[in-house]
Design an enzyme around this catalytic site. Structure first.
Site, mmCIF file in Angstrom:
data_model
loop_
_atom_site.group_PDB
_atom_site.id
_atom_site.type_symbol
_atom_site.label_atom_id
_atom_site.label_comp_id
_atom_site.label_asym_id
_atom_site.label_seq_id
_atom_site.Cartn_x
_atom_site.Cartn_y
_atom_site.Cartn_z
ATOM 1 N N GLU A 190 -10.419 6.912 4.776
ATOM 2 C CA GLU A 190 -9.412 6.244 5.612
ATOM 3 C C GLU A 190 -9.477 6.730 7.070
ATOM 4 O O GLU A 190 -10.562 6.954 7.607
ATOM 5 C CB GLU A 190 -8.030 6.405 4.972
ATOM 6 C CG GLU A 190 -8.043 5.863 3.522
ATOM 7 C CD GLU A 190 -6.674 5.799 2.867
ATOM 8 O OE1 GLU A 190 -5.668 5.571 3.543
ATOM 9 O OE2 GLU A 190 -6.624 5.952 1.627
ATOM 10 N N ASP A 247 0.863 -1.192 0.000
ATOM 11 C CA ASP A 247 0.000 0.000 0.000
ATOM 12 C C ASP A 247 0.902 1.245 0.000
ATOM 13 O O ASP A 247 2.115 1.160 0.184
ATOM 14 C CB ASP A 247 -0.959 -0.030 1.195
ATOM 15 C CG ASP A 247 -2.180 0.875 0.975
ATOM 16 O OD1 ASP A 247 -2.149 1.714 0.055
ATOM 17 O OD2 ASP A 247 -3.161 0.748 1.723
#
Ligand code: BGC
Length: 607
Positions: free
Chosen positions: A470, A274
């Site tokens: 997020e 990521d």
């Protein structure tokens, strides 16, 4: 096992390339960086394998033609062949997680939490197909989707990216979405990326990038489960989770990546880290690279520091701390995906079948999104037949989210954290615009101050959250939970400021309750529509409402809400997350008395 990856012709072509590649070319293939950090010339010079757009990172005026031109330039550079460089097409990746929503004018679908309520695998596959065409319209090849997180704690800011808290619902969707995107690797297919491996939705207190504590059996039946059908459907890439499992970061976890994912589940594609995900493994960057490569990460998403990454990995190989066979395995996987997917055989992006196609954001695509909106709505309460609305009623529409396409779409829309207002969701329809179009007499008063018993028969009040993405969407009661997570996790933690401290809507957004109260005080029946990325504690709002609809983050097509409110279609959605009565969720959950509505709940007009 994705059959095309083990096809003899694919491996022969990959072996031929691999035999001709230098170490620098191999390391370059393993590197992905962000478009703002690299020029086309550098893509060639450093043999870069992939470029991405981070959330909201858009070229030019952010229309498909701007994207095609950008992808075309990167592709052309990657395909120049000379003594120092082999022609290997770059793969361009982006976050089309609810349609290609970074791009102006795209069809924006409901976020996954709404799709989970639809319980319709066929629809999901059609959504993936439309998404795929709208990605291809921009010249890109690869989307970082689907998210297969099983969100166990709705305080997690990414809950809306999760189809359900029930692993079997997530699993039932996983293969459909992959099949829709990858579509037999045909000319209207894009590469899928399952994320985030693994346990991203299981973190304690729902802390983004936090710690998931579970034994292997629990991890498998909850978080690994959805990956099985997705891998069987041929998913070509997997992204690693920022989170840790029993204290160890997934990005450095050899057992999770190499043994469980690649060996035991037979995943033959490539694994990508990521966004700067390896940076949190160790203080020393070279140590971090070593841990991640040796754990089995094949491609590295490095937002800016790709030169130190290339140098670090080269040094590790020269020192013998990373073996050449590990490098070859990583590059073989990356090239196998590129070859199997047909990237070598496609013309340059500007000349591809779907590039700049006029179907981008077209009515037929929007109709699929509108159907998804209709099917995602969950009716939680309906008293005195407040719903369906009658077209002849004099309707007041209010609430801060009633005329706000940006809020309807949520995070990962045009910008990473999403947008506010209608301007950036080109071609979208707000709930207000849709109701005004469908009803005979619809009056807008965002704060409800125009409510008048003599003028209005009923009010529709659209309330809820503002966009986030997020960790910025986390709900954290206090900072102790971060200290607790920090003490459990080996390595570093990235912390973003949270959305709020409570799941209670009246604490997060007191203005919503005020709007409802000010209208119901005037004896006007109130229909509440909640726009939110998760269930919230709404006991007070529910009490004042005659009808209450959970609309999740429906995306650009507000008309789907009007279709159902006016009774042209019945409700279809069923909760794919339990609805909380109080803040006892996740590890604090004590029992059924904490649940207001269970998974599967949802009312209908027809009884
Ligand atoms: C997110 C990923 C996303 C990536 C690229 C990260 O911050 O965790 O889900 O795919 O950024 O934008």
């Amino acid at each position: 096992m994705p059959h095309l990856l083990i096809d003899g012709k694919v491996s022969a072509r990959v072996s031929d390339l691999l035999d001709r590649m230098s170490l620098d070319q191999k390391i370059g293939q393993m590197t992905q960086t962000e478009r703002l950090s690299i020029t086309s010339a550098e893509v060639k010079q450093f043999h870069i394998g992939s470029v991405l757009s981070g959330g909201g990172s858009c070229p030019g005026d952010n229309h498909p033609s701007d994207w095609v031109a950008m992808c075309d330039a990167y592709w052309a550079a990657s395909m120049e062949e000379d003594a120092d460089h082999l022609a290997i097409p770059i793969i361009y990746g982006l976050d089309a997680i609810h349609g290609n929503a970074n791009v102006l004018g795209a069809t924006v679908f409901p976020h996954n939490i709404g799709l989970g309520a639809c319980n319709d695998g066929d629809l999901l596959q059609r959504i993936a197909q439309v998404s795929s065409r709208e990605i291809l319209a921009t010249g890109a090849d690869w989307t970082f989707a689907p998210t297969l997180a099983v969100a166990e704690d709705i305080r997690w800011g990414r809950s809306y990216e999760s189809y359900s808290a029930d692993p079997s619902i997530v699993a039932s969707y996983a293969d459909r979405f992959v099949s829709g995107l990858q579509n037999n690797y045909g000319d209207d297919a894009v590469v899928a990326c399952l994320k985030h491996w693994v346990g991203d939705g299981g973190t304690t207190h729902g802390i983004d990038q936090g710690e998931t504590t579970a034994d292997l059996a629990q991890l498998q039946i909850t978080h690994v489960l959805p990956y099985i059908p997705a891998i069987e459907a041929g998913a070509l890439t997997v992204m690693v989770s920022f989170s840790s499992w029993n204290g160890d970061k997934c990005h450095g976890h050899e057992f999770l990546i190499s043994d469980l994912l690649k060996e035991q589940l037979g995943f033959a594609g490539f694994v990508i880290s990521d966004w700067d995900g390896i940076d949190y493994l160790a203080d020393d960057y070279r140590d971090a690279i070593r841990l991640a490569v040796n754990a089995g990460v094949d491609m590295f998403m490095v937002s800016e520091t790709w030169k130190p990454f290339l140098g670090g990995l080269r040094t590790l190989v020269n020192l013998g701390e990373v073996s050449l066979s590990r490098i070859d395995d990583a590059v073989r996987r990356i090239l196998s995906v590129k070859v199997a997917f047909g990237l070598f055989d496609k013309p340059r992006p500007a000349e591809r079948r779907w590039s700049n196609d006029t179907s981008f954001g077209c009515a037929a695509h929007r109709e699929v999104a509108r159907e998804a909106v209709r099917k995602s709505l969950v009716l939680l309460k309906n008293e005195e037949n407040a719903l369906p609305l009658r077209r002849s009623s004099r309707i007041l529409v209010a609430g801060k989210n009633v005329d706000n396409c940006g809020h309807q779409c949520g995070g990962f829309t045009v910008a990473w954290q999403g947008m506010s207002g209608n301007d950036f969701v080109e071609g979208g329809t707000s709930v207000y615009a849709a109701l005004a179009d469908a009803g005979d007499s619809v009056e807008l008063s965002v704060d409800g101050s125009l409510a008048d018993e003599n003028k209005h028969d009923i009010a529709v009040v659209v309330i809820g959250e503002r966009p986030y993405a997020e960790g910025m969407g986390d709900i954290r009661a206090n900072d102790d939970v971060l200290v607790e997570a920090g003490s459990q996790i080996k390595g570093k933690m990235k912390v973003l400021s949270a959305y709020g401290r409570s799941l209670k809507l009246h604490e997060l957004h007191p203005e919503d309750l005020q709007t409802i109260a000010s209208i119901s005080e005037k004896n006007i029946p109130v229909v509440v529509v909640l726009i939110s990325g998760r269930p919230l504690v709404v006991n007070q709002e529910l009490r004042l409402a005659d009808a209450f609809v959970a609309a999740w983050l429906p995306g650009s097509e507000g008309a789907g809400v009007a279709d159902v409110l006016f009774g042209d279609y019945d409700f279809h959605g069923r909760l794919s997350f339990a609805w909380p009565k109080n803040e006892c969720v996740g590890v604090d959950f004590k029992g059924d008395e904490d649940i207001l509505y269970p998974i599967g709940y949802g009312l209908n007009y027809a009884v």
